[in-house]
Each structure stands twice: as structure tokens, then as C-alpha cells.
Design a protein around this motif. Structure first.
Motif, short mmCIF file in Angstrom:
data_model
loop_
_atom_site.label_atom_id
_atom_site.label_comp_id
_atom_site.label_asym_id
_atom_site.label_seq_id
_atom_site.Cartn_x
_atom_site.Cartn_y
_atom_site.Cartn_z
N GLN A 266 -8.67 -5.04 7.54
CA GLN A 266 -9.68 -4.41 8.39
C GLN A 266 -10.35 -5.49 9.23
OE1 GLN A 266 -12.97 -2.33 6.52
NE2 GLN A 266 -13.06 -0.93 8.25
N GLU B 25 -10.64 -8.45 6.71
CA GLU B 25 -10.81 -8.41 5.24
C GLU B 25 -9.54 -7.81 4.67
OE1 GLU B 25 -14.16 -6.31 3.51
OE2 GLU B 25 -13.48 -6.77 1.49
N MET C 279 -6.78 -4.16 -0.84
CA MET C 279 -5.60 -3.77 -1.60
C MET C 279 -5.29 -2.29 -1.38
SD MET C 279 -3.86 -5.41 -4.21
CE MET C 279 -5.03 -6.40 -5.08
N ARG C 280 -3.99 -1.98 -1.32
CA ARG C 280 -3.56 -0.58 -1.17
C ARG C 280 -2.49 -0.29 -2.20
NH1 ARG C 280 -7.55 -0.07 0.57
NH2 ARG C 280 -8.29 0.36 2.66
N ASN D 133 -11.08 -10.32 -1.52
CA ASN D 133 -12.01 -9.92 -2.60
C ASN D 133 -11.59 -10.58 -3.92
OD1 ASN D 133 -13.84 -7.80 -1.37
ND2 ASN D 133 -11.80 -7.05 -0.80
N ASP E 84 -20.69 -10.08 -1.14
CA ASP E 84 -20.25 -8.73 -0.74
C ASP E 84 -21.23 -7.66 -1.25
OD1 ASP E 84 -18.69 -6.81 0.30
OD2 ASP E 84 -16.95 -7.11 -1.02
N GLN F 166 -22.36 -0.90 3.04
CA GLN F 166 -22.30 0.27 3.95
C GLN F 166 -23.31 1.35 3.60
OE1 GLN F 166 -18.68 2.65 2.82
NE2 GLN F 166 -17.95 0.61 2.40
N PHE G 107 -15.24 1.53 10.31
CA PHE G 107 -14.26 2.43 10.91
C PHE G 107 -14.52 2.61 12.39
CE2 PHE G 107 -13.65 4.72 6.59
CZ PHE G 107 -12.88 3.65 6.15
P1 C2E Z 1 -15.44 -3.86 -0.10
O1 C2E Z 1 -15.05 -5.26 -0.37
O2 C2E Z 1 -16.85 -3.64 0.26
O3 C2E Z 1 -14.54 -3.35 1.10
C1 C2E Z 1 -14.96 -2.57 2.12
C2 C2E Z 1 -14.68 -1.17 1.85
O4 C2E Z 1 -15.36 -0.39 2.82
C3 C2E Z 1 -13.21 -0.77 2.05
O5 C2E Z 1 -12.88 0.27 1.15
C4 C2E Z 1 -13.18 -0.21 3.46
O6 C2E Z 1 -12.09 0.66 3.71
C5 C2E Z 1 -14.46 0.47 3.51
N1 C2E Z 1 -14.96 0.67 4.87
C6 C2E Z 1 -14.86 -0.17 5.94
N2 C2E Z 1 -15.50 0.39 7.02
C7 C2E Z 1 -16.04 1.54 6.63
C8 C2E Z 1 -16.83 2.54 7.29
O7 C2E Z 1 -17.16 2.50 8.45
N3 C2E Z 1 -17.20 3.62 6.55
C9 C2E Z 1 -16.83 3.72 5.22
N4 C2E Z 1 -17.20 4.75 4.55
N5 C2E Z 1 -16.09 2.78 4.58
C10 C2E Z 1 -15.71 1.70 5.26
P2 C2E Z 1 -11.63 0.16 0.19
O8 C2E Z 1 -10.47 -0.42 0.91
O9 C2E Z 1 -11.47 1.51 -0.40
O10 C2E Z 1 -12.05 -0.85 -0.92
C11 C2E Z 1 -13.03 -0.58 -1.83
C12 C2E Z 1 -13.41 -1.77 -2.62
O11 C2E Z 1 -12.34 -2.19 -3.49
C13 C2E Z 1 -13.75 -3.02 -1.82
O12 C2E Z 1 -15.04 -2.94 -1.33
C14 C2E Z 1 -13.54 -4.10 -2.81
O13 C2E Z 1 -14.69 -4.29 -3.57
C15 C2E Z 1 -12.45 -3.55 -3.70
N6 C2E Z 1 -11.13 -4.22 -3.34
C16 C2E Z 1 -10.29 -3.93 -2.30
N7 C2E Z 1 -9.24 -4.75 -2.31
C17 C2E Z 1 -9.43 -5.63 -3.35
C18 C2E Z 1 -8.67 -6.75 -3.84
O14 C2E Z 1 -7.61 -7.15 -3.31
N8 C2E Z 1 -9.16 -7.38 -4.92
C19 C2E Z 1 -10.33 -7.00 -5.50
N9 C2E Z 1 -10.77 -7.65 -6.53
N10 C2E Z 1 -11.06 -5.96 -5.04
C20 C2E Z 1 -10.62 -5.27 -3.97
#
Ligand code: C2E
Ligand code: MG
Ligand code: MG
Length: 964
Positions: A724, A738, A741-742, A798, A860, A884, A938
Motif C-alpha cells: 500500500q 507498507e 501480508m495476504r 510489520n 504503528d 485509522q 484507500f
Molecule cells: P496495519 O499495520 O495498521 O496496516 C494497515 C491496515 O489498514 C491494512 O489492513 C490496510 O489495508 C488498512 N487500510 C489502509 N488504508 C485504509 C483505509 O483508508 N481505510 C481502512 N479501513 N483501512 C485501511 P490489513 O492489510 O488488513 O492489515 C491489518 C493488520 O495486520 C496490519 O495493520 C498489521 O498490523 C497486520 N499485518 C499485516 N501484514 C503483516 C505482516 O506481514 N506481519 C505482521 N506481523 N503483521 C501484519
């Protein structure tokens, strides 16, 4: 009058007898007793020689006769009961007249009869042989051996008496007429005494028939025993039923045993000793058995029986005295009433003792003691009679139904309520305890006078109750009201009444009872409280908590300003505390924690004890995320404060789970969510606040499945990274990405990292996942930097808590930096605050070393935690990412101010700021004004695949090139 006269004659005669006896000189050597014409009674005992065990043939020398010659006479025993004992005395008639005299030896004499082996009487003399002339003529008498002796003038005669018993208690020479008078005088007295005794016995027996109480038969038995005793003693029985010689002692001993027996029974029955004192009953039964045995014994050995009976009488009197004194001191009425009677009994026994031991020696003491016995029975009769007639008519069992009802009402202790409807007058009975302290004056009068003393809330009900009963003319009043007493306190009063109808069918009265039921009511309230509250802490229990949640939930549905948050708080390692310090200490700790938590609450919030060491909390007073977080932190701190117990300091921590109230939520569900969050907090090691995340739901059930799926996913390459863009607010250029993970699940489709990352974290799979993310992100960053030639382009990765704990993180970071030849500052690691705060010391160390490698560190999700920014600045972060949730809830008026202060403060501390989830242009403008550096949302771009990201970058580059 006759009686008194009789006594007078008796006494004067006795005085004569005694006087004469004293005048007669005792003659120790056998010396003739000289007789004149005018003596009435001479005691021959001192002048009598007794010869013992001389067999049936007795020889003795006579006193010298008138001629001075001493002769020897020989007497042959004639009686079959001869004892071998002989008595010899001599009489001299010195007068000129022939004198007739009676030699009298009474069969029984109480005086000197002895205590232990008493002399119970018998025939004393079988015959008397004079030294000259014929044997003396026996005179008829049932209680004495009487012989007529005629002495010619100037003769001296020696008499030999053949004794039939070992003892000769008394021997007298009577003038025949005087003897007859004495007997007659005594007969009168005896008759009177016997008459009274008989009447008493009959009377007491009748009393027993009328009244069933045990004291009457006991008293009657005593009266009969006394009657029997004096019948024997007064020689009355003989007259009715001639006894065989030798039977008299049996009867005497029998009556004495009966006296002892009935006196013991009477004492026991009158004092009612069997009611409480079992031991007394048993010993009495034993005693009575002994005395009954005595009755039987008296047939075989009357002497021993009588001795024991006499001792028993003394023992009964002694024990009785002690009992009566003891019980009288305890205020026992009957004991007090028995005192005079018992004094008389003791007096009688003392006199009796003095008599039988010979200390009192006269002729009236024996009949006087008989009379004394009757006097005792008379007194007992009076005493028991009081009981016979006490109790009035009610005791007789003759109650009218009316009386029975009124007694029953008095017995319940309730007061009467009587409302005379036509005159409108209420009578509320004031007697007794029932309405103590009530304003009786206001309660007696017209019904409306009750209103001012009734509790304001009860007035309408009272009016309605009375009105209803008048209208319906039937039914019952059964209501409870509060009445104000004289001191102003309210009492619960129960009114139960029924209407009474007149001949016209209208209600004329309303009659019933009133009763103070305050205590009952309080107990009821207490019970109700106990049903809904925890016993130990007094906090609401789970039931009440659920009920409150329901109510709050309904309120939340209709009121937009109500956003409840549900907390579940569980003490960590509380079981250990119980094991180490004991349950009592555990209880004290729970109480303390309960109080501390309660202190933090506002009135509208509520705290409950859900289980052993689990508390539930409904927070209504705070709705804003930051404030809720701060509140949660306060809870955590409150639990953490040391508890002083007996000079020991116990530090406990708590795991706190919380869950917000979504629309149309079910209370049970919300509570379950908060519980799940709490368990998650526990899993993370306790002393933690954990908001609910949907992923926690799977942690329970589908979790195992998800776990194995995730493991396989990693091996099969179902995991990938999305990128992103993070854009510069000033100009909108992409500054970096950033890496997120998917997981493309073959069946479930895309699964959010918010769901699977916690699972991976708890299984340890996160280490591999994290390594993969770091490696992949670094690689892609290198590609993108080479693609764009922009070596300042950065990539955020992250980092999870497990990764942070592992030593290898530094080595891993070093490796990827070198492998992809990245400028260190372009690789940024994102850590959440809670992650850092889990182990602040170790985190600080690690982060410092990472920083020394040159990589960037981002804080974060700022704003979801609860630590102050100043505190977090102990860690070497260089970027701050505002969560957010801050920018999403943009309808809060104070938001711009908070945002402003966060951004300025971050800048002051030398941090760059990334605003996550920016939603509106207005926000963008505002953030720009605040000089916020970056935004990630977004609105600018969703997470992109690597291809899309690189395409976007090259498009922009081309665009820029074209523009230039
Ligand atoms: P995070 O680090 O705060 O990541 C940002 C999250 O906010 C992402 O969700 C992203 O899709 C979402 N986001 C970005 N812009 C917007 C927006 O305008 N509106 C809304 N509602 N959401 C937005 P995602 O991808 O579902 O990830 C959720 C969380 O999972 C992340 O929060 C992070 O804490 C964790 N995560 C993701 N990938 C990894 C990884 O590789 N390793 C670890 N340890 N944690 C991860
Ligand atoms: Mg992140
Ligand atoms: Mg974030």
C-alpha cells in the motif's frame, strides 16, 4: 373447746406425774417403793432391777418384808415368747389403807427409740408374779401391758416380771382413775388429730381427681401416709383391726417408709423437677425404688427398714432445703411458696430427732409430733390449693369459642384492626408489643387520619384497598404499608382484614389484625439482594449484570450518545494466591480489588463479580476511544497497586478484555467477545488490555483448522504481500509502501491478516511468516528502487512480538539490507505500542540496536493503546502512524484538537507522522495545515500487488517525465 379442755386436763395430769416421779427417790439396790394413798403415777424404772438372760427359771431374793425376813422366790416362765429377761421391783404400802394400783408398761415409746436400730415396740411384760399372793391380773389394753396390783396396808411385796422383750422403756405405777383420765384425755386429742388427718387425705385426693397435675396425687399420698402413721401411732388401727402380737413393728416401719416415700415424691412433683432435670428424675426414681423396697423390707426386718426410712426423711429434708433455696434464688415461684412448709418439716424432723435420741423426754412429745405431721399436711394442702384454683376459668378447659379466638389473637401478638365503616372510625389496638412505637393516636380515628402517617408512596394504595373492599363487599385485605413511627422511622405493617356485612349487604365493619413486619421485610430485601449480589464483595452478580447489559443495550439502540463498552477483568494467577496464602486472604484480595475498581467508576457505570476472580464492567460514562483506553489503563493500574496484607505486599495483575457495543448486539455475545479478548490478554502473559478482534472468535473453535491451514498455506505459497503506497501529503507523491501480508485461502478466499496473524503469533508460525515478509519486502523494495532510480523510496514491514523477542531479528535485518543492497533508512520496521510495552526494557535495547543498523522504526496504530507519547519516546522511533480509527470517527468535535496536539507533539519530538485511513478531502486539507508528512489510505490507494505497485510508480515517473 373440748379439745382445749382435754389438753388442759392432760397437761395438768402430766405435771402431777412428773412432779411425783421427781419426788420419789431412786433406789439403786432393790428397795421397795413406798406408796401412799394420794400419789397418781410413780416411775418404777429407777427402782427396778433388770436381770438378763436368766433362762426360763428365775430365782431372786425378795426385799425384807414387814417381818424383816428375806426369802427366795423362784418363778417359771409361762409365756411362749419369753426372752429370758426378768425385772424385779418391790412396793411397800406404808399407809393404813388397802391401795389399788396399775403397773403400766407401754408397748411403744417414741422417746429414746433410737435412730438407726430403733425400738419399734412390742409386748413388754408377759406376767408379774408377787412374792406373796397370786399373779397379777392383766388389764385389757392394746398399747400397754397393764396389771392390777392390790397392796394391803403395811405390806412389802417383791414383784418379778417376766419380760418378753430385751428393753423395758417405761414402767409406771398408776392410780387407776388417773390412768383412765390420762388415756381419755389423749383419746380426745388423738381423735381430733385423726379426724383432721383423715379429712385432709380425702380432700387432697378429691383435688387430685379434679385437677390432673402431679402435685395433687403426691400431696394426697403424703396425707394418706401421715394418716396411716398416726393411726398406728395413736393406736387407732388396733381398734379397727386387732393386730397379732409382734406385728406392730412391721406396721410402724411400714408407715415410716410410706412417709419417707411420699415426702420424696411430693418434693419432686411439686417442684416439677422432672421437666428439665433428667438426672434428678433418674436419681429420684432410684431413691423411690429403694424406699419401695423398704416397704417390703419392713415385713422381714422392720427395725432396719425403719432406720433407713428415718435417714431417708432426713436426707429428703436436707436435699429439699438445698433445692428450694437454690430455685427460690432463681425466682421459681413454687420453691418460694414451699419455704414455710419446708421450714415446718425441718423443725418437725429436728424435734423428732431430739425425741428418738432421748434428748426430749416427756409424755406429750409423741402425740405432739403426730399432731405436727398433720399440721405439715395441712400446710401442704394450703400450698397446693393455691395451684388448684389459680388460672381461673381458662385453665378449666371450659372456653367459649369467642374466648378461644380472643386468646388466640392475643397469643399471636398481633394488634386488632377494626374499621367501623358507617361511623368511619378505625380502632387499632394498642395493647401489647405489636405496635410499639407507632403513632397510635393518629391510627385511632377516621381512616383519613392514617394518610399523614403512611409513607407517601403507600397512601394511594391504602385508599384504594379500603375503597375496593367497600365496593366489592367481599375478599380480604392483605397488604403491607409503611407507617411512620413516633421517631420518624418507617415500619412495615401488615394489615389483614375481612369485611363484615350488615343485614342490607353493605360493609359495616372491616376487622382484622395489624402486625409490624419490618424485620420480615428486611430479611426479604436481604434475600433479594443476596440473590442478585455476590456475597463476598456485595457487587451485583452475573444475573444482575446480564440484566443491566440488556437494559443498556436497549438504551444504546435508541440513544446515539450511548456507546457502552463491556470489560471483563480477570486476575492473573489468582489460584496461586489462594494456594499460597489461603482462601481467607484470597477473599480479602477480591474484596480489595472489587473496591478499587468500584472507585474508578462513575455512577452510571456498573461493576459486577462474574465468577471467582472475574469482574464484569459496563462502561457508559466514556465513549471516546482514547478515554476508554485511558479508563482501561486505570483499571490495570488499580489492580497492579500493591495490596498490603499482614505486613506482606502482594502484587497482582489483571487481564482485561473489552468489547464495544455494535448495533443490534446481543448482550451475551458482547460479553463473550469481551471474555475472548480477556483470554487473549491472558495468553499474551497477563497484565494486559486487549480489545476484542474478530480473529479471537476463531481462536477457540476453528482455530485448529486455521492453524493447520496456515502451515500448509505457507508451504504452498498461498501467502503473498500487498503493497500500500504511503504518499506525501504535500504534493501527493508516493514516498514508500507498507508491505501487508495476504492469504488467498483455496476455500475461504482472501483472509485478513487481522484474523490469521494472531493465530500465527500464538503458534509460533509467525517467525517464518515474519521472515518471509521481511525478505520479500526487502527484495521488492530493491526492485522498486532500481526501477525508479529513487533510492529514497522506503518500505515498511510489520513486526510481531514473537519476532521482536527473537535474537535473530537483527541478524535477519542485516542480511536483507546487505543482500538487496538497500540504503538502511529505506527499510522501516513497524511496531505497535502494546508490542513494545510488553517488555519495555528489552524492547528499548533491541530497538536501539536496530536503530544503530540505520533502519527506520515506526510506531504503528498510535492512539489505540494507552501509553503517553512522551513515554514512548524513550524508544528510538522516527515515524509515528496515527491509527485509522482516529480519522474514521470524524464526527467528534474534539478530534481536530487531539489530532493537532498529536501531530505537533510528534514534530516537537522529531518524529515524522503518517496518517492512516484518511477518508475525506477535508481531512487531507487539515492534515496538510498541520504539516503532517504522509498519508496511507484507500483514498490514495488500496494495497496493491507488486506488479500494480511498480506499474503505478512507472506511470507516475513517465507522467512526470512528460510533464517536464
Ligand atoms: P496495519 O499495520 O495498521 O496496516 C494497515 C491496515 O489498514 C491494512 O489492513 C490496510 O489495508 C488498512 N487500510 C489502509 N488504508 C485504509 C483505509 O483508508 N481505510 C481502512 N479501513 N483501512 C485501511 P490489513 O492489510 O488488513 O492489515 C491489518 C493488520 O495486520 C496490519 O495493520 C498489521 O498490523 C497486520 N499485518 C499485516 N501484514 C503483516 C505482516 O506481514 N506481519 C505482521 N506481523 N503483521 C501484519
Ligand atoms: Mg502496519
Ligand atoms: Mg496501522
Amino acid at each position: 373447746m373440748r379439745f382445749l379442755f382435754g389438753r388442759f386436763v392432760l397437761l395438768s395430769l402430766l405435771a402431777g406425774v412428773l412432779g411425783l416421779a421427781a419426788l420419789t427417790a431412786p433406789a439403786w439396790a432393790l428397795e421397795p417403793v413406798s406408796i401412799s394413798g394420794d400419789d397418781t403415777a410413780i416411775d418404777l424404772k429407777p427402782a427396778t432391777d433388770i436381770y438378763r438372760n436368766r433362762g426360763n427359771n428365775f430365782q431372786v431374793a425378795t426385799v425384807p418384808g414387814a417381818d424383816g425376813i428375806v426369802r427366795r422366790i423362784e418363778v417359771e416362765a409361762k409365756s411362749p415368747r419369753a426372752s429370758g429377761n426378768w425385772a424385779v421391783f418391790a412396793l411397800a404400802n406404808n399407809s393404813d389403807d388397802q391401795i389399788d394400783r396399775l403397773v403400766v408398761a407401754p408397748h411403744f415409746r417414741l422417746v429414746g427409740s433410737g435412730l438407726l436400730w430403733p425400738d419399734l415396740g412390742s409386748q413388754r411384760i408377759a406376767s408379774i408374779t408377787p412374792s406373796q399372793g397370786f399373779a397379777l391380773e392383766r388389764q385389757p389394753s392394746s398399747d400397754a401391758d397393764v396389771f392390777l396390783v392390790t397392796l394391803d396396808p403395811g405390806t412389802v411385796i417383791t414383784f418379778v416380771a417376766e419380760l418378753t422383750s430385751a428393753k423395758l422403756p417405761d414402767l409406771r405405777l398408776w392410780e387407776p382413775n388417773a390412768y383412765k383420765d390420762t388415756i381419755n384425755a389423749f383419746t380426745l386429742y388423738r381423735g381430733i388429730v385423726l379426724g383432721i388427718a383423715g379429712l385432709l387425705a380425702v380432700f387432697l385426693t378429691i383435688l387430685f381427681v379434679v385437677k390432673g397435675s402431679a402435685m395433687f396425687p403426691a400431696a394426697a399420698a403424703l396425707a394418706w401416709a401421715v394418716l396411716a402413721y398416726i393411726c398406728i401411732d395413736f393406736d387407732f388401727w388396733q381398734k379397727l383391726m386387732p393386730l397379732q402380737p409382734g406385728q406392730e413393728p412391721i406396721w410402724r416401719a411400714g408407715t415410716e417408709a410410706a412417709l419417707a416415700f411420699s415426702l420424696a415424691i411430693f418434693l419432686f412433683a411439686y417442684l416439677n423437677l422432672n421437666r428439665w432435670h433428667r438426672a434428678v428424675s433418674i436419681s429420684l426414681v432410684l431413691w423411690l425404688l429403694l424406699l419401695a423396697g423398704l416397704g417390703a423390707l419392713s415385713v422381714f426386718d422392720p427395725v432396719i427398714a425403719s432406720g433407713i426410712a428415718r435417714l431417708s426423711l432426713a436426707a429428703t429434708a436436707g436435699i429439699g432445703l438445698a433445692l428450694i433455696i437454690g430455685l427460690a434464688f432463681h425466682g421459681f415461684d413454687r420453691a418460694v411458696m414451699l419455704i414455710p412448709t419446708w421450714c415446718l418439716i425441718i423443725l418437725w424432723l429436728v424435734a423428732g430427732w431430739m425425741t428418738i435420741t432421748g434428748r426430749i423426754d416427756n409424755d406429750i412429745i409423741q402425740p405432739a409430733l403426730g399432731g405436727g405431721l398433720v399440721l405439715i399436711v395441712l400446710l401442704i394442702g394450703f400450698t397446693v390449693m393455691q395451684h388448684a384454683f389459680a388460672g381461673g376459668t381458662f385453665a378449666q378447659g371450659l372456653l367459649s369459642d369467642m374466648e378461644r379466638r380472643s386468646l388466640a389473637l392475643a397469643g399471636t401478638g398481633d394488634a386488632v384492626f377494626d374499621w367501623d365503616v358507617s361511623r368511619d372510625r378505625i380502632f387499632a389496638g394498642a395493647d401489647g408489643e405489636a405496635l410499639a412505637g407507632m403513632p397510635i393516636a393518629s391510627m385511632n380515628g377516621p381512616a383519613r387520619d392514617w394518610l399523614p402517617v403512611l409513607h407517601p408512596d403507600d397512601r394511594d394504595r391504602f385508599k384504594l384497598t379500603l375503597d375496593t373492599i367497600l365496593e366489592h363487599r367481599r375478599g380480604r385485605i392483605s397488604q403491607e404499608f409503611r407507617l411512620r413511627d413516633e421517631d420518624g422511622h418507617y415500619h412495615w405493617v401488615s394489615l389483614r382484614a375481612r369485611p363484615v356485612l350488615g343485614s342490607d349487604g353493605e360493609v359495616v365493619r372491616c376487622v382484622g389484625t395489624l402486625k409490624d413486619v419490618t424485620d420480615l421485610k428486611k430479611a426479604e430485601e436481604r434475600l433479594l439482594h443476596d440473590a442478585l449480589h455476590d456475597q463476598l464483595t456485595g457487587l451485583p452478580n452475573r444475573e444482575l449484570f446480564m440484566d443491566r447489559m440488556q437494559a443498556i443495550g436497549i438504551l444504546a439502540e435508541t440513544r446515539p450518545d450511548v456507546h457502552p463498552t463491556i470489560f471483563v477483568i480477570d486476575l492473573d494467577r489468582f489460584k496461586q494466591v489462594n494456594d499460597d496464602f489461603g482462601i481467607a486472604t484470597g477473599d480479602t484480595i477480591l474484596l480489595t480489588v472489587g473496591r478499587r475498581l468500584k472507585r474508578i467508576l462513575k455512577p452510571q457505570d456498573s461493576l459486577a463479580r462474574l465468577g471467582s476472580d472475574q469482574f464484569g464492567l459496563i462502561l457508559v460514562s466514556e465513549t471516546e476511544v482514547g478515554a476508554v483506553a485511558a479508563f482501561a489503563e486505570m483499571l490495570r493500574e488499580a489492580i497492579k497497586a500493591p495490596i498490603m496484607l499482614a505486613n506482606r505486599e502482594i502484587v497482582l495483575t489483571g487481564s482485561i478484555g473489552l468489547s464495544g457495543w455494535a448495533e443490534q448486539a446481543v448482550p451475551e455475545e458482547v460479553l463473550k467477545e469481551a471474555e475472548l479478548a480477556m483470554y487473549q490478554a491472558k495468553r499474551f502473559g497477563g497484565d494486559r488490555i486487549e480489545p476484542f478482534r474478530p480473529a479471537y472468535k476463531t481462536i477457540g473453535s476453528g482455530r485448529l483448522q486455521l492453524e493447520s491451514d496456515l502451515r500448509r498455506a505457507f508451504e504452498r505459497g498461498e501467502l503473498s504481500l500487498a503493497f500500500q503506497p504511503i504518499v506525501r501529503l504535500d504534493g501527493g507523491a508516493v514516498a514508500g509502501f507498507e508491505a501487508l501480508m495476504r492469504w488467498e485461502h483455496p476455500k475461504r478466499g482472501a483472509i485478513s491478516p487481522a484474523e490469521f496473524v494472531p493465530v500465527a503469533e500464538s503458534t509460533g508460525l509467525i517467525v517464518q511468516l515474519g521472515q518471509y515478509a521481511l525478505e520479500e519486502a526487502a527484495k521488492r523494495l530493491g526492485d522498486l528502487q532500481r526501477l525508479t532510480g529513487d533510492m529514497s523510496l522506503f518500505m515498511s514491514v510489520n513486526i510481531s512480538s514473537r519476532q521482536l523477542i527473537r535474537q535473530d531479528l537483527i541478524a535477519d535485518v542485516k542480511t536483507v539490507l546487505e543482500r538487496y543492497r538497500l540504503p538502511p533508512e529505506t527499510l522501516k520496521l513497524e511496531l505497535t505500542e502494546s508490542l513494545v510495552m510488553d517488555n519495555p526494557e528489552r524492547s528499548a535495547q533491541l530497538l536501539t540496536r536496530l536503530r544503530q543498523l540505520g533502519v527506520g522504526l515506526s510506531l504503528d496504530d498510535f492512539g489505540t493503546g494507552y501509553s503517553s507519547l512522551a513515554y514512548l519516546m524513550r524508544f528510538p522511533f522516527e515515524t509515528l502512524k496515527i491509527d485509522q480509527s482516529f480519522l474514521r470517527n470524524n464526527n467528534q468535535p474534539q478530534r481536530p484538537i487531539i489530532l493537532h496536539s498529536i501531530v505537533t507533539m510528534a514534530h516537537d519530538l522529531g518524529l515524522k507522522v503518517v496518517a492512516e485511513g484518511v477518508e475525506s478531502d477535508l481531512d487531507v486539507v487539515q492534515l496538510r495545515q498541520l504539516n503532517c508528512e504522509y498519508a496511507q489510505s484507500f483514498m490514495f490507494s488500496p494495497p496493491l500487488t507488486f506488479e500494480a505497485a511498480s506499474r503505478m510508480l512507472s506511470d507516475r515517473m513517465n507522467g512526470m517525465k512528460r510533464a517536464s
